[in-house]
Design an enzyme around this catalytic site. Structure first.
Site, PDB file in Angstrom:
ATOM      1  N   ARG A  82       0.843  -1.194   0.000  1.00  0.00           N
ATOM      2  CA  ARG A  82       0.000   0.000   0.000  1.00  0.00           C
ATOM      3  C   ARG A  82       0.876   1.242   0.000  1.00  0.00           C
ATOM      4  NH1 ARG A  82      -5.177   2.084   2.593  1.00  0.00           N
ATOM      5  NH2 ARG A  82      -5.179   4.179   1.740  1.00  0.00           N
ATOM      6  N   ASP A  95      -6.582  -1.978   1.649  1.00  0.00           N
ATOM      7  CA  ASP A  95      -7.036  -1.009   2.638  1.00  0.00           C
ATOM      8  C   ASP A  95      -7.709  -1.837   3.720  1.00  0.00           C
ATOM      9  OD1 ASP A  95      -7.665   1.497   3.767  1.00  0.00           O
ATOM     10  OD2 ASP A  95      -9.603   1.554   2.765  1.00  0.00           O
ATOM     11  N   ASP A  97      -9.887  -1.250   7.028  1.00  0.00           N
ATOM     12  CA  ASP A  97     -10.609  -0.301   7.884  1.00  0.00           C
ATOM     13  C   ASP A  97     -11.227  -1.022   9.066  1.00  0.00           C
ATOM     14  OD1 ASP A  97     -10.167   1.965   6.299  1.00  0.00           O
ATOM     15  OD2 ASP A  97     -11.966   1.622   5.098  1.00  0.00           O
TER      16      ASP A  97
END
Length: 162
Positions: A82, A95, A97
């Site tokens: 990333r 990603d 979260d």
């Protein structure tokens, strides 16, 4: 122990392999894997890109505090390629979260839980339906099922893999 709900997503490189590697690293560094949703495919949200995202919700039981989890997940993202860009919404390999940390409400400079936009995004709500349709959002005071029913997002979320 806290039950933590994570949304994983990415649209670059070998998307399925990266999701799998992220989950393996999370099991080693965060806690016990309790459940995983199916994998869903969606168009990018908030920006244009030719590659669609794969998204999956992962549920982990952990003894770590939320801020410790954030440090771990950001390192996992970095380890999996990333690259953070100035734009909030951009293409990425992965990603991770934190959608929910038990029923806690957390608001710091670095972390807001529940995720502040979970109720606005079908790509988060649809996989949450797989693992916790009756989970109550501690701010909205509605279940995931209820939030899904009134979600303003109309983006198509297609099942990619069970």
């Amino acid at each position: 122990m806290a039950r933590v709900y994570f949304l994983l997503g990415g649209n670059l490189d070998d998307r399925e392999r990266i999701l799998s590697e992220a989950i393996s690293k999370m099991k080693l560094e965060i806690g016990e894997l309790v459940d995983c949703s199916s994998i869903y495919e969606t168009e990018p949200w908030g920006f244009e890109h030719e590659l669609n995202f794969l998204n999956q919700v992962v549920v982990i039981e952990t003894e770590l505090e939320a801020k410790e989890i954030l440090d771990v997940t950001q390192q996992i993202e970095k380890d999996l390629g990333r690259v953070r860009k100035k734009d909030q919404y951009s293409e990425r390999t992965i990603d991770i979260d934190i959608l929910f940390y038990g029923d806690q409400i957390i608001s710091t400079d670095r972390l807001v839980v529940p995720h502040p936009r979970v109720q606005e995004r079908l790509f988060a709500l649809v996989p949450m339906l797989d693992v916790a349709p009756e989970l109550i959002h501690p701010i909205e005071m509605k279940s995931i099922r209820e939030l899904h029913a009134v979600c303003p997002d109309k983006m198509e979320v297609k099942k990619f893999k069970h």
